[in-house]
Design a protein around this motif. Structure first.
Motif, PDB file in Angstrom:
ATOM      1  N   PRO A  68       0.812  -1.224   0.000  1.00 27.62           N
ATOM      2  CA  PRO A  68       0.000   0.000   0.000  1.00 27.62           C
ATOM      3  C   PRO A  68       0.846   1.275   0.000  1.00 27.62           C
ATOM      4  O   PRO A  68       0.569   2.208  -0.755  1.00 27.62           O
ATOM      5  N   GLN A  69       1.906   1.302   0.795  1.00 25.04           N
ATOM      6  CA  GLN A  69       2.786   2.478   0.835  1.00 25.04           C
ATOM      7  C   GLN A  69       3.468   2.677  -0.514  1.00 25.04           C
ATOM      8  O   GLN A  69       3.577   3.804  -0.998  1.00 25.04           O
ATOM      9  N   THR A  70       3.933   1.589  -1.093  1.00 31.92           N
ATOM     10  CA  THR A  70       4.643   1.662  -2.365  1.00 31.92           C
ATOM     11  C   THR A  70       3.723   2.163  -3.473  1.00 31.92           C
ATOM     12  O   THR A  70       4.098   3.025  -4.264  1.00 31.92           O
ATOM     13  N   ARG A  71       2.504   1.630  -3.520  1.00 28.55           N
ATOM     14  CA  ARG A  71       1.554   2.069  -4.549  1.00 28.55           C
ATOM     15  C   ARG A  71       1.190   3.540  -4.372  1.00 28.55           C
ATOM     16  O   ARG A  71       1.096   4.296  -5.334  1.00 28.55           O
ATOM     17  N   GLU A  72       1.000   3.951  -3.122  1.00 29.17           N
ATOM     18  CA  GLU A  72       0.658   5.345  -2.842  1.00 29.17           C
ATOM     19  C   GLU A  72       1.791   6.276  -3.279  1.00 29.17           C
ATOM     20  O   GLU A  72       1.553   7.287  -3.934  1.00 29.17           O
ATOM     21  N   LYS A  73       3.020   5.915  -2.927  1.00 30.27           N
ATOM     22  CA  LYS A  73       4.181   6.735  -3.313  1.00 30.27           C
ATOM     23  C   LYS A  73       4.334   6.769  -4.834  1.00 30.27           C
ATOM     24  O   LYS A  73       4.640   7.807  -5.402  1.00 30.27           O
ATOM     25  N   ALA A  74       4.137   5.631  -5.479  1.00 38.30           N
ATOM     26  CA  ALA A  74       4.277   5.568  -6.933  1.00 38.30           C
ATOM     27  C   ALA A  74       3.245   6.471  -7.609  1.00 38.30           C
ATOM     28  O   ALA A  74       3.561   7.187  -8.570  1.00 38.30           O
ATOM     29  N   GLN A  75       2.021   6.457  -7.118  1.00 28.55           N
ATOM     30  CA  GLN A  75       0.972   7.312  -7.676  1.00 28.55           C
ATOM     31  C   GLN A  75       1.327   8.788  -7.472  1.00 28.55           C
ATOM     32  O   GLN A  75       1.195   9.606  -8.386  1.00 28.55           O
ATOM     33  N   LEU A  76       1.770   9.126  -6.280  1.00 28.32           N
ATOM     34  CA  LEU A  76       2.164  10.499  -5.979  1.00 28.32           C
ATOM     35  C   LEU A  76       3.359  10.920  -6.826  1.00 28.32           C
ATOM     36  O   LEU A  76       3.410  12.054  -7.320  1.00 28.32           O
ATOM     37  N   LEU A  77       4.274  10.018  -7.043  1.00 25.10           N
ATOM     38  CA  LEU A  77       5.445  10.286  -7.889  1.00 25.10           C
ATOM     39  C   LEU A  77       5.018  10.570  -9.330  1.00 25.10           C
ATOM     40  O   LEU A  77       5.475  11.535  -9.947  1.00 25.10           O
TER      41      LEU A  77
END
Length: 153
Positions: A68-77
């Motif tokens: 979940p953290q990785t997907r959230e960061k990737a989307q924000l990136l």
């Protein structure tokens, strides 16, 4: 090394680590959209590593922890990168563009660190032999990707 060069290097490193996360996910957790036949045909990174049931469970737990953290960061990136591109192409003042770039740079660092921690957690689960096999597979995929993006080189 200039700040931009460092950013480019970080982006390429991030792509490699991101790819590991995607391959782990695609290998261990079948996608709802993919048929079982398609899953059997997919050459997963971990498939030939002869993971034990316990290793598969541990890697799944790691993915659930970091996913979940990785997907959230990737989307924000992606969003931050998109906004920066629009600002560069548009009429935004230099100071705002620089601030956006700094945000992108910081977010890239955070994302890279998160994915690195994910990889380190998975690494602990693998035997030295499995790590070596995985490293070889990743190197081959990197070469394939380079050939795809640079067919002459």
């Amino acid at each position: 090394m200039s700040r931009i060069s460092k950013g480019v290097v970080i982006c390429f490193a991030l792509i490699g680590v991101c790819s590991l996360g995607q391959w782990v996910g695609n290998t261990l957790q079948p996608s709802v959209a993919q048929s079982p036949e398609r899953q059997r045909q997919r050459p997963g990174l971990f498939r030939d590593l002869q993971l034990s049931r316990q290793q598969r469970r541990e890697i799944r737990a790691i993915r659930q922890q970091y996913g979940p953290q990785t997907r959230e960061k990737a989307q924000l990136l992606r969003q931050t990168r998109k906004e920066l591109k629009a600002m560069i192409a548009g009429e935004a003042p230099d100071a705002e563009v620089r601030t956006q770039f700094q945000s992108l740079d910081q977010l890239t660092q955070e994302t890279l660190k998160l994915r690195f921690e994910n990889m380190m957690a998975i690494r602990k689960v693998l035997t030295p032999d499995q790590r070596q096999q995985l490293a070889e597979k990743l190197a081959e995929r990197r070469r394939q990707r380079q050939r795809r993006f640079n067919p002459e080189g």
